[in-house]
Each structure stands twice: as C-alpha cells, then as structure tokens.
Design an enzyme around this catalytic site. Structure first.
Site, PDB file in Angstrom:
ATOM      1  N   HIS A  49      43.878  47.275  39.257  1.00 39.55           N
ATOM      2  CA  HIS A  49      42.524  46.873  39.648  1.00 39.55           C
ATOM      3  C   HIS A  49      41.550  46.844  38.464  1.00 39.55           C
ATOM      4  O   HIS A  49      40.471  47.429  38.538  1.00 39.55           O
ATOM      5  CB  HIS A  49      41.981  47.831  40.714  1.00 39.55           C
ATOM      6  CG  HIS A  49      42.783  47.880  41.965  1.00 39.55           C
ATOM      7  ND1 HIS A  49      42.772  48.964  42.830  1.00 39.55           N
ATOM      8  CD2 HIS A  49      43.635  46.984  42.522  1.00 39.55           C
ATOM      9  CE1 HIS A  49      43.571  48.729  43.842  1.00 39.55           C
ATOM     10  NE2 HIS A  49      44.115  47.535  43.680  1.00 39.55           N
ATOM     11  N   PRO A  50      41.863  46.154  37.369  1.00 37.86           N
ATOM     12  CA  PRO A  50      40.918  46.109  36.246  1.00 37.86           C
ATOM     13  C   PRO A  50      39.681  45.289  36.591  1.00 37.86           C
ATOM     14  O   PRO A  50      39.757  44.293  37.312  1.00 37.86           O
ATOM     15  CB  PRO A  50      41.728  45.446  35.131  1.00 37.86           C
ATOM     16  CG  PRO A  50      42.724  44.587  35.849  1.00 37.86           C
ATOM     17  CD  PRO A  50      43.077  45.361  37.094  1.00 37.86           C
TER      18      PRO A  50
END
Length: 492
Positions: free
Chosen positions: A424-425
């Site tokens: 989940h960057p």
C-alpha cells in the site's frame, strides 16, 4: 480466475521493485510488486475492498486537501460502486465497480469472528459503512467469480464506444514534455521507438506511487538541487516529489490447523483437487477458485486512547510464504496483522536519468519508536485473539518458532525479521495547499507550478488511510474526473 498472488513476482505482469536495505528491519530488502498491466495493481491485488475510516478523509482536509473530507468523498465511493447487497446510505447500486461478499463456506471465518467477540471486540455488519470498527465480512472486487479490476470496470466496457480513446500497450512513458511552465505532451518508448503524444488539453499522470513521482523527476519536476546533480533541467522546484512515502507494514501470525478445512489441499501436490477446482471455475465460475478467500477481517484499536481503529487483520484459511510463491507444508491458517497509521516517512529518488532504471525506494520502515511500540501491541493483541475458545478445535502450534511474547525485545525481533509490505505505498506527490512547501499537487490534483498537468493516483494522498488503498484510489479518480471536466462536485 482469482489466482491470488501468483503473478506478483512475474515480471511480465509486475514491476517487481525492491526497496533499499531497511536498517530497522535487519537490513532486509523488501519486495514491492506493482501492476504492469491494464488495470495496474488492481489486476494483481487480493481484491479486498476497503475504504478506510471517515476520520482519515477529514484528516486529509485538515492537512490541506480542501474538499476531500469524508462527506465530500462518500458520494464518489457510491458512484463508483455496484454492491451485491444493493444500495443504501453508504453503498452504491449502479457504478462500474462490482463489489461482493464471500459465502463464508469455511468454518474458520466464523471462528475468527467469534474469537474477536470473545476477546471483547465488536461485530460490524459493514466495515465500509456506518461502523468500520469490529470483526466481520470483508467486501471483494469480484463479479460472478471473476476479478473486477479497474480495467474490467472502466476500460473494457468502453473500448468500442469511444473513438477518441487510444490505448498504447508495450509502452513506457519517459518524460512529460514541458514548454515554459506548461505541460504539452508526453514522450514515450514503444518497442524501442521514441514516440510523442501531444496534449490538446491536459496531461494526467496515473502511474501510481512509484511511477508517477519517478516520471515527474525525470521531467524536471522535483527538488532542484537533486535534479541538478543528475543533470536534469528544473522545470518546477517541488521538493516534495518523491518524499512523504508511506506504506502499511504487516506480520503473518500463522497456526497449524488440526482439521482439513484450509486451502492446503488446493496445490499441485494434490493434482486431482486442482484440476477439478479449475474445471469448476471455467464451467460455472464458482468454487474455491472464485474467491480471494480473504472473506473475513477486522479493524480494532490498540488502546482506548486511539480515536479510531489502528490495527487491521486480513484473515486467511491458508498461509502466505514469500509473497505466495511457496506452498504451505500442512493445513494452516493465518492473520495478516498490521498497524494502519505508521509515523515513519520514507522517500523515492532517481537512481539515474534512465527511465528504465528502477528508482531508489526507501520506506524507512520502523524508523520511529512509536511504530515499534504500536507493533508490539499489534502482535500481542493478534495472538490473544487466536488464543480464544473459538479456535480451540482448529488451533495447533504456531508455525514460526521465532514468535515469542516473553519480552518487548522478542516481539521486536519477530517484527524486524518477518514483517512484510501490505502493498500500500502512497504519498509521494502529496496533495496540499499552495503554502505547504512539501505539497506537489493542489486540491484539484494540479501539479503546482506547471499548467495543464495533474496527478491522480495514490501518490497524491496526503497521509495513508486506515485500510487497503484500491477502493480509495478509484473513488479519487471518480472525483478527479469531475474536476477535469469542470463540473460541480456531487452533493454531500
């Protein structure tokens, strides 16, 4: 077919990025897959549909993203969605993205939710509705047993409808063409040939939290001093490009299962099961191959002092090893457990001026003492949940013998040696006010200092959300579309 995680390390479908060595995680290099196909990472993800908590969006507005409060965003979540259970105050019923619920055919889902209640937590009917907090169903982007990614939801239905839509495959954007302070097009490579696309109106970047800031930097939009060192002329001095990198980190708490009710039987050491499961899916789009198997999960608080849930568990009646590349050796189940709002901040920088060189990705995992303390609570509370009576008939020993809870040092060692990205960057081209020197885009997704250029993807999130990012990014795209068209936002 919902082949969960099988393609993450296939360079045909994934960029297969790697981080720099992480000092607070035993100098490990973390594997970061990102989608390299139509639909981006929504074509590779676990298909879990989570919006985050309303307070996340209210925080965005406080951080300078004017017009992005939860009340502003909810209409676009609904617009994007068709929920299997129909519409209500929170769900949509006529959008392109189909969202469904699993059938909960596995008794382990019920055991997980019952264990949460026995541990003193709440039940939630819909973690995307009125109350995120609690244990219950997870929604999934699956329609009739088939992955409903962004491409299937938005692109494929209009391919023959709009003659002004041209999709260039096997192409790599290498530079935004900037004349003066105006974006006028894009340079790209296709099969070794350099090509150009001129923009009559705007250039819109949707490459994600790695590719979008990388392209901005290659185009001379970023920290002027760092660009100068690489010999890149500066078109706009925006020091925030590539900064503010955030991600969710998680650990896998895995237990051997005493009953043959897990996904262990669905691997090629049992070819008959694999063949029959595959045939069932191809013929009827049903069965074990028609779901992500992440049908249950939870959000809860690490302490009463926390305003809203800061720990998430994805429950899986199986085990994940090496990003799904290795099979388990026995019947087992696990909780993907992680903290939701890390305080550590990382960055992304160019390795060179070659667009085909992966950038230097440094998430700075566990850089703050608060993140370490939060993970201690996360591990302790998760193991407490799995120790409840509801799991007694299924739970045997912990699979990872390094998971010991006798001291903070033991928990810290487990986290440093086994934690993984939750994929989940975000935040590397953050949205903010023009007075915020770290901001890259304004509240209408326009790049500051460059006319006719926008970014619309997870990179513009001011701060990470309390949950998975696919659903929020699709909402953001719906909301940004109205901004681009110049139409009023949907009523709150």
């Amino acid at each position: 077919m919902n082949a969960l995680m099988y393609c993450l390390k296939d360079k045909k479908y994934s960029w297969c990025y790697e981080t720099t060595p992480q000092p607070r995680a035993n100098n490990r290099v973390f594997f970061w897959p990102r989608g390299k196909v139509m639909g981006g990472s929504s074509s590779l993800n676990a298909m879990v549909y989570v919006r985050g908590h309303p307070y996340d969006y209210d925080r965005w507005e406080q951080e300078g993203a004017k017009g992005w409060s939860y009340a502003d965003c909810l209409p676009y979540f609904k617009k994007a969605q068709t929920h299997q259970l129909g519409g209500d105050d929170y769900r949509g019923d006529s959008g392109p993205l189909y969202v469904s619920r699993g059938k909960w055919n596995n008794p382990l889902y019920h055991a997980f939710v019952d264990a949460g209640l026995q541990a003193g937590y709440q039940h939630t009917e819909d973690c995307n509705g009125f109350k995120q907090e609690g244990f219950g169903h997870f929604d999934m982007t699956i329609k009739n047993g088939v992955r409903c990614n962004a491409s299937m939801a938005y692109i494929h239905p209009i391919l023959s409808k709009y003659k002004n839509l041209k999709i260039s495959t096997n192409s790599m954007a290498t530079k935004v063409i900037v004349e003066g302070s105006k974006a006028v097009g894009v340079e790209y490579k296709q099969n070794d040939a350099t090509k150009y696309a001129r923009a009559r109106k705007e250039v819109i970047l949707c490459g994600g939290s790695i590719n979008s800031p990388q392209l901005l930097l290659l185009s001379g939009i970023g920290n002027a001093d760092e660009l100068r060192k690489l010999g890149i002329p500066c078109a706009a001095n925006l020091p925030g490009v590539g900064e503010n990198l955030q991600d969710h980190l998680e650990v896998y708490i895995q237990y051997k299962c005493s009953k043959p009710v897990t996904l262990y039987k669905y691997q090629w050491k049992f070819p008959w099961n694999m063949v029959t499961t595959g045939l069932q899916w191809f013929i009827t789009k049903s069965g074990a191959a028609s779901t992500t198997h992440m049908e249950a999960g939870s959000f809860f608080r690490s302490s009463s002092k926390v305003a809203h849930p800061d720990i998430q568990i994805h429950f899986l009646p199986s085990v994940v090893i090496d990003h799904g590349q290795k099979m388990g050796t026995c019947h087992a189940f696990q909780g993907h457990s992680g903290t939701m709002r890390a305080t550590s901040r990382g960055n992304l920088k160019l390795k060179s001026t070659n667009p085909f060189d992966s950038p230097l990705i440094n998430p700075n995992y566990l850089q703050t003492e608060q993140d370490i303390v939060d993970f201690r609570a996360c591990v302790r509370l998760t193991t407490e949940i799995f120790s409840q009576k509801a799991f007694d008939e299924f739970r045997e020993e912990v699979l990872d013998k390094n998971l010991r809870l006798n001291s903070n040092d033991e928990i810290d060692s487990f986290v440093r040696s086994t934690s993984e990205t939750a994929y989940h960057p975000c935040g590397t081209a953050k949205m903010g006010s023009e007075n915020d020197k770290s901001a890259v885009v304004d509240s209408k997704c326009r790049v500051l200092g460059i006319d006719k250029l926008r970014v619309v993807d997870a990179s513009i999130m001011p701060s990470i959300l309390s949950g998975n990012l696919n659903a929020p990014v699709i909402m953001m795209a719906e909301k940004a579309a109205d901004m681009i068209l110049g139409v009023p936002p949907l009523p709150k």
